[in-house]
Design an enzyme around this catalytic site. Sequence first.
Site, PDB file in Angstrom:
ATOM      1  N   LYS A   1     -13.339  -2.021   4.321  1.00 54.53           N
ATOM      2  CA  LYS A   1     -13.713  -0.639   4.579  1.00 54.53           C
ATOM      3  C   LYS A   1     -14.241  -0.055   3.278  1.00 54.53           C
ATOM      4  CE  LYS A   1     -10.229   0.456   8.026  1.00 54.53           C
ATOM      5  NZ  LYS A   1      -9.201   1.432   8.354  1.00 54.53           N
TER       6      LYS A   1
ATOM      7  N   HIS B   1     -13.633   5.025  -0.351  1.00 47.27           N
ATOM      8  CA  HIS B   1     -14.198   6.354  -0.178  1.00 47.27           C
ATOM      9  C   HIS B   1     -13.596   7.376  -1.128  1.00 47.27           C
ATOM     10  CE1 HIS B   1     -10.713   7.754   1.948  1.00 47.27           C
ATOM     11  NE2 HIS B   1     -10.787   6.739   2.766  1.00 47.27           N
TER      12      HIS B   1
ATOM     13  N   HIS C   1      -9.867   7.675  -1.718  1.00 51.49           N
ATOM     14  CA  HIS C   1      -9.278   6.672  -2.614  1.00 51.49           C
ATOM     15  C   HIS C   1      -9.601   6.982  -4.072  1.00 51.49           C
ATOM     16  CE1 HIS C   1      -9.501   4.018   1.100  1.00 51.49           C
ATOM     17  NE2 HIS C   1      -8.210   4.205   0.860  1.00 51.49           N
TER      18      HIS C   1
HETATM   19  N1  ARG Z   1      -4.207   1.606   2.011  1.00 52.94           N
HETATM   20  C1  ARG Z   1      -3.608   2.858   2.305  1.00 52.94           C
HETATM   21  C2  ARG Z   1      -4.676   3.845   2.765  1.00 52.94           C
HETATM   22  O1  ARG Z   1      -5.832   3.698   2.455  1.00 52.94           O
HETATM   23  C3  ARG Z   1      -2.868   3.458   1.134  1.00 52.94           C
HETATM   24  C4  ARG Z   1      -1.694   2.655   0.643  1.00 52.94           C
HETATM   25  C5  ARG Z   1      -0.773   3.440  -0.216  1.00 52.94           C
HETATM   26  N2  ARG Z   1       0.354   2.722  -0.750  1.00 52.94           N
HETATM   27  C6  ARG Z   1       1.414   2.358  -0.061  1.00 52.94           C
HETATM   28  N3  ARG Z   1       2.358   1.657  -0.676  1.00 52.94           N
HETATM   29  N4  ARG Z   1       1.580   2.650   1.211  1.00 52.94           N
HETATM   30  O2  ARG Z   1      -4.348   4.809   3.432  1.00 52.94           O
END
Ligand code: ARG
Length: 569
Positions: free
Chosen positions: A126, A129, A132
């Site tokens: 993905k 964006h 992030h």
């Molecule tokens: N990949 C997830 C997202 O884009 C965020 C992960 C954050 N870290 C965690 N340990 N849950 O929403």
Amino acid sequence: MINFKNIIAKEIAEIVNINEKELESYIEIPKDTNNGDYAFPCFRLAKELKKAPQMIAEDIKNQIKIDEKIIDKVEVAGGYLNFYIHQEQMIKEVLQEIANHEEYGKSEIGKGKNIVIDYSAPNIAKPFHIGHLRSTVIGGALYNIYKYLGYHTIGINHLGDYGTQFGKLIEGYKLWGKEYDIEKDPINELTKIYVRINQLCKEDEKVLEQCRMNFKLLEEGDSYCTEIWEKFRSLSLKEFQKVYDLLGSHFDSWNGEAFYSDKMPEVIQILEKSGKLEESQGAKIINLEDKGINTPCIIQKSNGSTTYATRDLAAILYRARTYDFDKALYVVSYEQTLHFKQVFEVAKLLGIDEKYTNGLKHVPFGMVALPTGKMSTREGNIVKLEELLNEAIARAKEIIEEKNPELQNKEEVAKKVGVGAVIFNDLSNSRIKDEIFDWNQVLNFQGETGPYIQYTYVRTKSVLEKAGYVPKIEEVQYDKLLDETSKNIIKLLYNFENILEQVTDKEEPSILSRYLIDLAKAFSNFYNDNKILVEDKEIQNARVYLTYAAGKVLKIGANLLGIEMPDKM
Ligand code: ARG
């Protein structure tokens, strides 16, 4: 460096018999410099001492022993005691400290403490964006600042490289893989597949079922699914790295969600044993109603696959054992507040020391909207961060071409300015606030922006260049810096270390970005009010030195936020 607050608190403690640390925490810095450098609000003691605040103030003032070399005078103003620091002493303290420390403000207060910071964490296949970006930038700044204060800091990129969406991608790839050139433009092509398969899933329940099945197969180690998954992962990482290179991001660990695939059975086993794991419509859940959380935490879906939450639980167990953390921060959008509430609550059932469960902390931040509205991958309406950063660089280049066409290394400076502008923009407001991304604001050289900080720094550099020297600290006469604008800079410089501590107390980098704006403004005022290069050598030495000191701290501060400083722009 002398801690004035601490000295004042110590002396007050001699008189009122209240814990020094507590007294110190009451001390304020008056907004108006006429009210002194520090103020002690006596009404905080009124209840305990059963006296009117003003009387307490009078009493303390009459009894307090102060070192005249450090404090000029103490005055009662209403219920406050105002302390006026001996200004030359303050100037001397600050400038000597800056002279003697390449890394001004660095400390050891975090020594022996382990801080895990989970940040960035984009999702494989993905786009990386703008949401992030916030996590990457906020987490990165916290990482740098904790480290500067002596903490042992572990930065983790908990990549979204697992979960049902991979079942979908695998299905899409199976159906139409040949139509897309994913080697050439992986994220874009995979996004197209993702959007298309999502559409199909909406129309056809059977396809959705197949997608779920694919993820299940992936979890069971099916070789076909694993092979495709690995391909998606490595192609995506290569793309993400371009963004990290632009931002200068660093991670100590890249263990993403998939890393925990073999560590989840243990979590499920522990939870089974706790007696709290319930069956609900074939799924395994933990009911959290008695903890005030109405939505249960799903640990295992009805088809046996695990969830995002289970992987986070396995990660907590792993991180506690591996890093023995004192704090584990999760820099993730406020949209996931419920998720972390659930996970942190369930973590208490994992049988790990309370030290760990108490150390878990969600550090939420607000959403970023482009003027066109919110961005979502599922609808395919997204802005790619790499494009955004490159556009910032291009726009910065245009401004430079216009304002300073003779500048050397224009490319390099444009990169520092463009990227710095985007980073600063993300850190300039309290993190929880939603934010609208507006180019005119982000790159405004006069506004409260990254380029403004850089521009001010460059100004200090050009003053030093014109002067042709930085005096030795021994050559600086402190009484030449007693005017208001110089004193303002000194006060800010004195506060730097304290600002860094506040950032870690509140996990709030905007405290530092705010500070840098204040420091840049204070320097601009000083610069506008005073000629720096003058006949009188003593005055010149002092002002050149102050310029040097302000520039140095601007640079250290900006670097801690992840912003690079050009020497010219
Ligand atoms: N990949 C997830 C997202 O884009 C965020 C992960 C954050 N870290 C965690 N340990 N849950 O929403």
